[in-house]
Scaffold this motif. Structure first.
Motif, PDB file in Angstrom:
ATOM      1  N   UNK A 402       0.807  -1.230   0.000  1.00 16.87           N
ATOM      2  CA  UNK A 402       0.000   0.000   0.000  1.00 16.87           C
ATOM      3  C   UNK A 402       0.832   1.268   0.000  1.00 16.87           C
ATOM      4  N   UNK A 403       1.959   1.274   0.695  1.00 18.03           N
ATOM      5  CA  UNK A 403       2.774   2.489   0.819  1.00 18.03           C
ATOM      6  C   UNK A 403       4.033   2.461  -0.035  1.00 18.03           C
ATOM      7  N   UNK A 404       4.322   1.358  -0.695  1.00 17.58           N
ATOM      8  CA  UNK A 404       5.559   1.259  -1.455  1.00 17.58           C
ATOM      9  C   UNK A 404       6.751   1.194  -0.518  1.00 17.58           C
ATOM     10  N   UNK A 405       7.906   1.663  -0.995  1.00 20.56           N
ATOM     11  CA  UNK A 405       9.115   1.554  -0.171  1.00 20.56           C
ATOM     12  C   UNK A 405       9.027   2.390   1.099  1.00 20.56           C
ATOM     13  N   UNK A 406       8.184   3.428   1.126  1.00 24.16           N
ATOM     14  CA  UNK A 406       7.994   4.211   2.350  1.00 24.16           C
ATOM     15  C   UNK A 406       7.426   3.351   3.471  1.00 24.16           C
ATOM     16  N   UNK A 407       6.737   2.262   3.117  1.00 25.08           N
ATOM     17  CA  UNK A 407       6.201   1.370   4.134  1.00 25.08           C
ATOM     18  C   UNK A 407       7.287   0.783   5.022  1.00 25.08           C
ATOM     19  N   UNK A 408       8.464   0.520   4.436  1.00 26.78           N
ATOM     20  CA  UNK A 408       9.580   0.007   5.240  1.00 26.78           C
ATOM     21  C   UNK A 408      10.041   1.051   6.247  1.00 26.78           C
ATOM     22  N   UNK A 409      10.027   2.328   5.857  1.00 25.71           N
ATOM     23  CA  UNK A 409      10.394   3.393   6.787  1.00 25.71           C
ATOM     24  C   UNK A 409       9.404   3.510   7.928  1.00 25.71           C
ATOM     25  N   UNK A 410       8.121   3.397   7.614  1.00 19.69           N
ATOM     26  CA  UNK A 410       7.101   3.422   8.662  1.00 19.69           C
ATOM     27  C   UNK A 410       7.308   2.247   9.618  1.00 19.69           C
ATOM     28  N   UNK A 411       7.633   1.082   9.065  1.00 19.51           N
ATOM     29  CA  UNK A 411       7.856  -0.106   9.893  1.00 19.51           C
ATOM     30  C   UNK A 411       8.996   0.118  10.883  1.00 19.51           C
ATOM     31  N   UNK A 412      10.095   0.699  10.424  1.00 22.94           N
ATOM     32  CA  UNK A 412      11.222   0.949  11.319  1.00 22.94           C
ATOM     33  C   UNK A 412      10.880   1.989  12.379  1.00 22.94           C
ATOM     34  N   UNK A 413      10.217   3.053  11.997  1.00 20.87           N
ATOM     35  CA  UNK A 413       9.882   4.109  12.964  1.00 20.87           C
ATOM     36  C   UNK A 413       8.931   3.584  14.027  1.00 20.87           C
ATOM     37  N   UNK A 414       7.873   2.882  13.625  1.00 17.84           N
ATOM     38  CA  UNK A 414       6.913   2.349  14.588  1.00 17.84           C
ATOM     39  C   UNK A 414       7.578   1.337  15.514  1.00 17.84           C
ATOM     40  N   UNK A 415       8.399   0.461  14.947  1.00 13.25           N
ATOM     41  CA  UNK A 415       9.077  -0.561  15.753  1.00 13.25           C
ATOM     42  C   UNK A 415       9.970   0.057  16.811  1.00 13.25           C
ATOM     43  N   UNK A 416      10.799   1.017  16.416  1.00 18.00           N
ATOM     44  CA  UNK A 416      11.722   1.618  17.377  1.00 18.00           C
ATOM     45  C   UNK A 416      10.997   2.402  18.469  1.00 18.00           C
ATOM     46  N   UNK A 417       9.919   3.065  18.121  1.00 15.42           N
ATOM     47  CA  UNK A 417       9.145   3.788  19.136  1.00 15.42           C
ATOM     48  C   UNK A 417       8.506   2.813  20.127  1.00 15.42           C
ATOM     49  N   UNK A 418       7.960   1.703  19.613  1.00 13.45           N
ATOM     50  CA  UNK A 418       7.332   0.718  20.489  1.00 13.45           C
ATOM     51  C   UNK A 418       8.338   0.058  21.430  1.00 13.45           C
ATOM     52  N   UNK A 419       9.599  -0.086  20.991  1.00  9.29           N
ATOM     53  CA  UNK A 419      10.630  -0.678  21.845  1.00  9.29           C
ATOM     54  C   UNK A 419      11.220   0.335  22.819  1.00  9.29           C
TER      55      UNK A 419
END
Length: 439
Positions: A402-419
């Motif tokens: 749905x987001x293209x390669x930007x989706x990977x950036x969202x994944x990293x940002x959300x993951x690091x914030x949750x940790x």
């Protein structure tokens, strides 16, 4: 009239220069060694960017995309075969004394052999798991792929060994040698119109860097370290520690290196190229935090009673350093990527900004892992890295369509914030003066 103190031959300018050098290379070994390791990452990234800028101009986007994916697999397979012995050396070499040379050579041999075997196993599975990398199956390219994997495993370990014997300046030197030779060989490959020129340039540069760096390490740095050591301890419960640390590192490196392959398989070679160049820039910010953490581990082995003090200082220092760098990357992301070509800025700017922002919460995650490693409390370190891997890969797979390669950036940002959030809220659970150990 009292005589004014001399400022040296350059007068006030000389004083300013010395003050600047003192700020960048403070006398405190914790920050000085950390700064040198961070500079190594920045120099390597800068020269690496030059390498990829030239690659994007000398090779087609498709070649760049598949070559970067192949090199990402080299890094992943080397991480598997290396058994995380680089971090093992950082943790145990500072107290190894006259056992240091043997410890390093045993780690080199084991990791090189295992990495070569793992690389050959991957090549057998390429038609099934990564058909886009079919060009690796020609005899010459396959041999170079195996050699690059084994060589890179040793290359990573020599960084750990040089850090552990407090020679981070040579970490900078070896990375400069590697990058410059790599660029030269890339030009030769382009002139000969070699499809595998990017991969071949890595193999040749690794060979040169390994010879130079290990001459310095084994002939000079290790003997000096052994002479200066006040004690020589064989690592206690070393296999148990290495196994647990290795398990955690596999998940961490999988998060770093599998995402490019997911992009290639889901979005194609062109999108993989756009992702790869943005990731190269963003990943530098992660490396800075990791390298500063390595300095923390080395000093903690020598002065365990000061671990909390050193960690708080490093947390503040890294936050200030990376906060400035992240702000610049977010602001200048289009210009940075435009060096690779206008299409890279068009497709990769949002991704790069997201990756840069994710580097801020990663400071807390990375330092917490290093504190647990220094104390040999690895259950929590392994657990955090497993969660990181699952979240990054799961969110990336979910968001790419749905987001293209930007989706990977969202994944990293959300993951690091949750940790990072629970680590900050319950920091007393890991940032304490407790002396208990577990592996």
């Amino acid at each position: 009239m009292p005589r004014r103190p001399s400022l040296g031959p350059l007068g006030p300018l000389g004083a300013m220069v010395r003050a600047g050098v003192a700020a960048v290379f403070p006398r405190d070994p914790l920050l000085r060694n950390g700064h040198l390791l961070a500079i190594s990452s920045l120099v390597s990234a800068g020269l690496g960017s030059v390498f990829w800028v030239l690659a994007t101009h000398w090779y087609d986007d498709e070649v760049v995309g598949v070559s970067y994916s192949a090199l990402s697999m080299t890094l992943l397979l080397a991480s598997i075969g290396q058994l995380n012995l680089s971090d093992f050396l950082v943790r145990f070499v500072p107290s190894a004394g006259h056992h240091t040379r043997r410890l390093i050579l045993v780690c080199y041999t084991v990791s090189a052999v295992v990495s070569a075997v793992v690389a050959m196993g991957f090549l057998l599975l390429v038609p099934v798991v990564a058909p886009g990398l079919g060009f690796l199956l020609t005899p010459v390219t396959a041999a170079c792929f195996v050699a690059a994997t084994a060589g890179y495993a040793v290359f990573v370990m020599q960084d750990g060994a040089l850090t552990a014997v407090r020679r981070p300046g040579w970490v900078v030197g070896e990375n400069v040698i590697f990058a410059c030779v790599k660029i030269g060989l890339l030009g030769m490959g382009a002139a000969l119109a070699l499809f595998s020129g990017i991969l071949l340039s890595w193999v040749g540069a690794l060979a040169v860097a390994l010879v130079v760096a290990n001459f310095v390490l084994l002939r000079r740095a290790v003997p000096a370290h052994a002479r200066e050591a006040t004690e020589a301890r064989r690592p206690a419960r070393a296999l148990r520690y290495a196994a647990a640390d290795y398990a955690g590192s596999l998940f961490r490196m999988a998060a770093y290196t599998v995402v490019p392959l997911m992009v290639l398989n889901n979005l194609g070679a062109d999108q993989s190229a756009y992702f790869s160049l943005a990731w190269i820039v963003g990943y530098v910010l992660y490396l800075v935090a990791r390298n500063l953490g390595s300095s923390l581990v080395v000093e903690a082995v020598s002065n365990p009673e000061r671990l909390v003090e050193h960690t708080v200082r490093m947390l503040r220092h890294t936050g200030l350093l990376l906060g400035t760098a992240v702000a610049l990357v977010v602001l200048l992301a289009p210009r940075i990527l435009s060096f690779f070509g206008p299409e890279y800025a068009e497709h990769g700017t949002t991704l790069l900004r997201l990756l840069a922002l994710s580097a801020l919460p990663n400071i807390v995650v990375s330092l917490a892992i290093d504190v647990w490693r220094a104390r040999r409390r690895l259950r929590w370190a392994v657990g955090v890295q497993i969660v990181m891997c699952v979240l990054v890969l799961g969110l990336t797979k979910l968001l790419l369509p749905t987001l293209g390669i930007a989706g990977a950036g969202v994944a990293w940002l959300v993951t690091m914030c949750l940790l990072a959030a629970p680590l900050l809220v319950w920091r007393a659970r890991w940032l304490t003066n407790g002396s208990g150990r577990s592996s």
